[in-house]
Design an enzyme around this catalytic site. Structure first.
Site: not given
Length: 194
Positions: A72, A74, A102, A109, A131
């Protein structure tokens, strides 16, 4: 018919698993709107059942430690659809795999096959973060592919191992700053979000 077309847009590795939930914001819910859990298979459903549900504002896929993982990323997609340079460098190291934009339109993602164990986060000083998870989480699914990615899940083991070798903080603890190193990007930028 429309639900069938939407399912065809997702990788088969995800579609065939009964590990789907609906979501209400970031909270997982069942197709009828009851609380769901990323660690309780009794609250998961098939994609068809989740698509038929009307509760919440979207869908998600549960990671249960069977090898399907998600990275993930961001705050990496700019308003014009291009990538932040640090994210472009990182994606250069990722094999061709299913990547979605996302729900916010500002993150990605990256779906694939890998073993992670405890989730990890790299927090960047510029506000971005990476992440990585393979269990105990659900990831929102938008069906908005990034660029011209394939509808298959690639082996992300090398990328995940490199992330785990960096200074990272196990989730959900507060992350420390760590840089992501890499080389220039080759992926097609995401389309601008309207």
């Amino acid at each position: 018919m429309a639900a069938h077309r939407d399912r065809a847009k997702l990788p088969a590795e995800l579609v065939t698993e009964d590990r789907w939930v609906r979501r209400d914001g970031k909270r997982p819910i069942t197709p009828v709107g009851r609380a769901a859990s990323s660690t309780n298979p009794l609250t998961w459903s098939s994609l068809a059942d989740v698509e038929a549900g009307k509760a919440g504002d979207g869908i998600g896929f549960v990671l249960n430690g069977d090898g399907i993982a998600c990275i993930d990323i961001d705050h990496c997609v700019r308003p014009d659809g291009s990538l932040e340079p640090w994210a472009a460098r990182f994606l250069r190291r990722v094999p061709e795999t299913w990547i979605e934009v996302s729900p916010s339109g500002t993150g990605l993602h990256v779906w694939g096959i890998a073993t992670v164990g405890a989730g990890r986060m790299l927090k960047r000083p510029d506000g971005g973060s990476i992440e990585v998870y393979d269990r105990g989480r659900y990831i929102t699914v938008t069906r908005r592919p990034f660029g011209h990615c394939p509808r298959t899940l690639a082996d992300l083991s090398g990328v995940v191992d490199a992330l785990l070798d960096q200074e990272v903080t196990p989730c959900p603890d507060r992350p420390r700053s760590a840089a992501v190193n890499g080389v220039a990007a080759t992926r097609t930028p995401a389309r601008p979000m309207s």
